[in-house]
Write an enzyme that holds these catalytic residues in place. Structure first.
Site, PDB file in Angstrom:
ATOM      1  CE1 TYR A 169      -2.150  39.187 -38.891  1.00 23.14           C
ATOM      2  CE2 TYR A 169      -3.027  36.968 -38.659  1.00 23.14           C
ATOM      3  CZ  TYR A 169      -1.971  37.812 -38.916  1.00 23.14           C
ATOM      4  OH  TYR A 169      -0.727  37.295 -39.189  1.00 23.14           O
ATOM      5  NE  ARG A 174      -3.227  37.007 -42.172  1.00 26.77           N
ATOM      6  CZ  ARG A 174      -4.252  36.204 -41.937  1.00 26.77           C
ATOM      7  NH1 ARG A 174      -5.442  36.696 -41.676  1.00 26.77           N
ATOM      8  NH2 ARG A 174      -4.100  34.899 -41.983  1.00 26.77           N
ATOM      9  CG  ASP A 175       2.851  36.755 -41.945  1.00 27.17           C
ATOM     10  OD1 ASP A 175       3.530  37.576 -41.297  1.00 27.17           O
ATOM     11  OD2 ASP A 175       2.979  35.530 -41.819  1.00 27.17           O
ATOM     12  CB  SER A 181       0.228  34.285 -40.477  1.00 26.46           C
ATOM     13  OG  SER A 181       0.584  33.559 -39.342  1.00 26.46           O
ATOM     14  CG  ASP A 221       3.495  40.688 -37.408  1.00 26.22           C
ATOM     15  OD1 ASP A 221       3.639  41.157 -36.250  1.00 26.22           O
ATOM     16  OD2 ASP A 221       3.693  39.501 -37.684  1.00 26.22           O
ATOM     17  CG  ASP A 399       3.555  31.135 -33.004  1.00 30.32           C
ATOM     18  OD1 ASP A 399       2.556  31.827 -32.744  1.00 30.32           O
ATOM     19  OD2 ASP A 399       4.442  30.875 -32.157  1.00 30.32           O
TER      20      ASP A 399
END
Ligand SMILES: *[C@@H]1O[C@H](CO)[C@@H](O)[C@H](O)[C@H]1NC(C)=O
Length: 444
Positions: A169, A174-175, A181, A221, A399
């Site tokens: 990850y 990212r995200d 995140s 994701d 989260d």
């Protein structure tokens, strides 16, 4: 084991000049942080990302050094010629799942803060339930070697075969459709090359322990965002990097025999009938582009989400989608995958799915209030499509922050169905953990 051990030991001798020491799980550093940077006895300040360092139990097990060399590796165009060939069938069969000490330590420290003896005993049981370990920053990759060495030693001592579960990850940008995140690498700042270096570091360690099996979930994701969120500029801008990075990860991890499940969102995301075919096509295309790596076993669903595997009745928020739980989603997606030549096998995260009908909207994903630990990991899945029920999200790790002033604040984490007073993503959220324990279903 760690080159930095002597350095860390030296650091601990330096007199503490900062006023107050931060309590366990409190923030102790990060961009914009002006509070204390040392922790109470028994805890160590560890950098989790640029924005957040946290006081975690024990002495530093996460190296604080970052690699000094800039990775220059570029993707190979040929399929790696590894000598390993995958065993046919479910990679979990016949293996003992390694318990990651990092999560077990978090849980034990959390249990120590619970005064009610019954709840404390229940909380402690969570330390013996296997979860995946997330490698969400390059600085954490060297801990993988420690875990693999430990698993290898345990395997030799017990005569059992061990399996280590990891989440890969760290894609650049990212995200892309959310804020909580955001990762350490940006495409604009050579992030794709840095990502290759991150993958190379994982591979270098896995290669040293061929007796330990590794199962990896690939990039939660990311591909799902490419299916549904290309209208978001950051996602469309990341499309090529996500695909190129994922193909590199599949090839390199395949070369050292890592069994892989690509993240496939969940029923309330790619499970909408209109998204099934585009999703299956994307997975199949990437798989082919990577040279159909034999260690790609299938897809992981419901990662860090709250959906039931098999709901007794549809949650009202799922209205309009006949695939209202993970088993309906998987049964609907599998034929489309198979017809595209993609292996239709699944693992399903049920770590926080113990309580249903707790969301105001199906898309709510951040620290949903009232959640409980769910089905325990098992190979007894009730479906020939599902290899294993697993816990991928380590329950108790946050989260996303509910602090509206944080650069990583995402509005989902401030909704009325999100638990308040949440710390930064990935850090320990004690009250949330306690609720997961209390609401566990089946009970702990
Ligand atoms: C919220 O975030 C801001 C900016 O990072 C920080 O200054 C502030 O201390 C945080 N508030 C709390 C309650 O943590």
């Amino acid at each position: 084991m760690f080159k930095s051990t002597a350095f860390l030991a030296l650091l601990s001798l330096v007199p503490t000049l900062v006023s107050a020491q931060q309590p366990l799980y409190a923030q102790c550093g990060g961009i914009g942080w002006s509070g204390g940077t040392t922790c109470v006895s028994g805890a160590t300040c560890q950098k989790l990302n640029d924005y957040y360092s946290q006081c975690l139990p024990g002495s530093a097990t996460t190296p604080t050094t970052t690699p000094t060399t800039t990775p220059t590796t570029t993707p190979t165009t040929s399929v790696p010629t590894g000598t390993t060939t995958p065993a046919a069938g479910n990679p979990y069969t016949g293996y003992t799942i390694y318990l990651t000490p990092y999560y077990a330590d978090e849980v034990k420290a959390a249990a120590a803060l619970i005064s009610d003896a019954t709840q404390k005993a229940k909380a402690l049981k969570v330390a013996n339930i296997p979860t995946f370990t997330w490698f969400d920053v390059i600085a954490k990759t060297s801990t993988l070697g420690t875990y693999l060495a430990d698993a290898s030693a345990k395997g030799k001592a017990s005569g059992q075969k061990y399996l280590v579960q990891i989440v890969v990850y760290d894609l650049p940008d990212r995200d892309c459709a959310a804020l909580a995140s955001n990762g350490e690498f940006s495409i604009a700042n050579d992030g794709l090359n840095k990502y290759y270096g991150y993958i190379d570091q994982l591979v270098a360690q896995i290669k040293k322990y061929p007796d330990v099996r590794v199962v990896a979930v690939i990039e939660p994701d990311s591909l799902a965002n490419l299916v549904t969120n290309l209208n978001v500029a950051k996602c469309s801008g990341a499309q090529t990097a996500y695909k190129t990075g994922t193909i590199y990860a599949l090839k390199q991890l395949n070369s050292v025999g890592v069994y892989m499940y690509l993240d496939a969102g969940h029923a309330g995301w790619l499970g909408w009938p209109a998204n099934l075919t585009p999703a299956a096509q994307l997975f199949a295309q990437l798989y082919r582009d990577a040279g159909s790596p034999p260690f790609v076993r299938g897809l992981a669903t419901n990662v860090a989400n709250y959906n039931a595997l098999s709901a007794s009745s549809p949650d009202p928020v799922t209205q309009g989608n006949s695939n209202y739980d993970e088993i309906h989603y998987i049964n609907a997606l599998a034929p489309a995958l198979s017809s595209g030549g993609f292996p239709a096998h699944f693992i399903v995260d049920q770590g926080r799915s113990g309580v249903q009908n707790i969301r105001s909207a199906w898309g709510d994903w951040c620290n949903v209030k009232g959640a409980g630990f769910g089905m325990r990991p098992t190979l007894n899945t009730g479906s020939s499509l599902i290899d294993a029920i697993v816990w991928i999200k380590p329950g108790g790790e946050c989260d996303g922050t509910s602090n509206t002033s944080s650069p990583r604040y995402d509005a989902h984490c401030g909704l009325s169905d999100a638990a308040p007073n949440a710390p930064e993503a990935g850090t320990w959220f004690q009250s949330y953990f306690e609720t997961l324990v209390k609401n566990a279903n089946p009970a702990l």
